[in-house]
Design an enzyme around this catalytic site. Structure first.
Site, PDB file in Angstrom:
ATOM      1  N   SER A   5       0.812  -1.212   0.000  1.00 51.41           N
ATOM      2  CA  SER A   5       0.000   0.000   0.000  1.00 51.41           C
ATOM      3  C   SER A   5       0.844   1.261   0.000  1.00 51.41           C
ATOM      4  CB  SER A   5      -0.933   0.019   1.213  1.00 51.41           C
ATOM      5  OG  SER A   5      -0.222  -0.020   2.413  1.00 51.41           O
ATOM      6  N   CYS A   6       0.426   2.216  -0.805  1.00 52.44           N
ATOM      7  CA  CYS A   6       0.848   3.619  -0.776  1.00 52.44           C
ATOM      8  C   CYS A   6       2.195   3.922  -1.424  1.00 52.44           C
ATOM      9  CB  CYS A   6       0.851   4.178   0.639  1.00 52.44           C
ATOM     10  SG  CYS A   6      -0.743   4.100   1.467  1.00 52.44           S
ATOM     11  N   ASP A   7       2.220   5.089  -2.040  1.00 45.81           N
ATOM     12  CA  ASP A   7       3.441   5.680  -2.582  1.00 45.81           C
ATOM     13  C   ASP A   7       3.366   7.181  -2.350  1.00 45.81           C
ATOM     14  OD1 ASP A   7       4.816   3.405  -4.341  1.00 45.81           O
ATOM     15  OD2 ASP A   7       2.654   3.288  -4.653  1.00 45.81           O
TER      16      ASP A   7
END
Length: 422
Positions: A5-7
């Site tokens: 998850s997520c950048d």
């Protein structure tokens, strides 16, 4: 739970144009989770004996908090990403490593994002807030509203008009890297190597005690505290590497539109699909000229490729953002609120509801879908042009800006309604 998850990205001069710092983040979360965009005004807190209720625990309050705009999972207190009135932006990432993740309820990384924004008027002051709270209260607790157990340590990208900081944690231990030019990104892995500008005072001794570092070779935070081989990190086909490549591809000419396109990139996995998907996105323009306003763009909806980035600017007398605010529920005033529901409440806000209906049409890829997406892009392009004009002309119509995000969501909803009902 696998790291998925997520950048978060930042670009600073000379990688950008017009002496601007550009911040961007995709929040990748469970596919059925609603993310809202909410505003909280600055406040003075006279009764410091009254504790502050975060997602799971209570902590000491401070005399003053700053105005913030947050993009957050609607069930919790903290935020995945956001900005404050002083031009500080923060996004966090889930990270895993050799240090065991604590199951006990403490501060979530998302709580620390909000606390850093509410209490820090520069990037480094926000970092100080986070590491002090980390030392005092620790991090831990389930980061999912459902029955799935999803716990992790956190990394943070913190930016202001002048610089950025990467803060990466392993339990209570942490390292920080100052970024003053160029580009930097974080994903779901520790990335601070030997350039360590600040650190927990016991970080190296603890690593020696655990047998992770011999005390002789140059200290590499990621190599020491991570499972990953840092030598392979920059050439592996993961999102961290792909994000780094995309930033460097545009280095020297990065604009906020560039950052939007990076967040929309599906081949790299940055715009995530599946059980975990990109539930909301944010891009911020932080001009180094303090006379210019910082402008923050939010989607408030899943899949940035099929969403509209809408601007927000801090001005006095902003009212709550009703179209992107989720319903509240009677039992949610108490700490540990999520445990009090037998099933998930319906947290869809008005924009989310209309966007979900629009996605059903967009999925079919008909002529109607093409028309709707064209109208969404046209609206977004007009908003981008209007905000660029604000920055170039150095003029704000405060009476218009005060309801800017609300009006933009009204225009977006109007597009969805006209196509869903036709």
């Amino acid at each position: 739970m696998e790291p998925c998850s997520c950048d978060t990205f930042v670009a600073l001069p000379p990688a950008t144009i017009d002496n601007r710092i550009i911040f961007g983040k995709n929040s990748d979360r469970p596919c059925d989770e609603v993310q809202e965009v909410v505003y909280f005004p600055a406040a003075v807190h006279d009764n410091l004996k009254e504790h502050l209720k975060c997602t799971y625990i209570e902590i000491d309050q401070v005399p003053e908090t700053y105005a913030v705009v947050l993009s957050r999972p609607a069930w919790l207190w903290g935020a995945e990403m956001g900005a404050n009135e002083h031009g500080v932006c923060i996004g966090n990432e889930a990270v895993w490593g050799r240090e065991k993740v604590c199951d006990e309820e403490a501060l979530l990384g998302m709580d620390l994002v909000r606390l850093g924004l509410e209490r820090g008027d520069t990037a480094e002051k926000a970092l100080n807030v986070i590491v002090d709270l980390l030392e005092k209260y620790g991090q831990g607790g389930n980061c999912s509203e459902g029955r799935m157990v999803f716990s992790y340590h956190n990394s943070f990208l913190i930016a202001d008009r002048n610089e950025a900081w990467i803060l990466e944690t392993a339990g209570k231990y942490w390292a920080a890297e100052k970024v003053e030019e160029g580009v930097r990104n974080i994903s779901n892995q520790l990335s601070i190597m030997t350039k360590i500008d600040r650190e927990h005072p016991d970080m190296r001794n603890y690593a020696k005690q655990r047998g992770w570092w011999d005390g002789k070779k140059e200290f590499d935070f990621a190599a020491t505290y991570s499972y990953l081989d840092t030598a392979k990190m920059m050439i592996s086909p993961g999102r961290y590497c792909e994000g780094y490549k995309l930033l460097n591809k545009h280095k020297g000419n990065i604009t906020f539109e560039t950052m939007v396109e990076i967040l929309r990139d599906k081949p790299s996995g940055i715009n995530m699909e599946g059980e975990f998907l990109t539930t909301a996105s944010m891009v911020s323009i932080l001009p180094q000229d303090s006379k210019l306003p910082c402008i923050h763009f939010f989607t408030g909806t899943p899949d940035p490729e099929r969403s509209v980035f809408k601007p927000f600017i801090f001005v006095p007398n902003i009212s709550q953002l009703l179209n992107t605010s989720s319903p509240t529920f009677e039992l949610e005033d108490s700490v540990g609120k999520k445990l009090q529901f037998n099933s998930k409440p319906d947290r869809r806000h008005p924009l989310y509801q209309k966007h979900q209906q629009a996605l059903e049409i967009l999925d079919n890829k008909t002529e109607k879908a093409k028309t709707m997406l064209d109208n969404m892009r046209k609206l977004e392009k007009e908003l981008f042009k209007e905000m660029e004009s604000v920055l170039q002309n150095k003029h704000l119509q405060v009476d218009k800006i005060v309801n800017l995000l609300h009006q933009c969501t009204e225009d977006e909803i109007r597009i969805y309604k006209s196509n869903v009902s036709s």
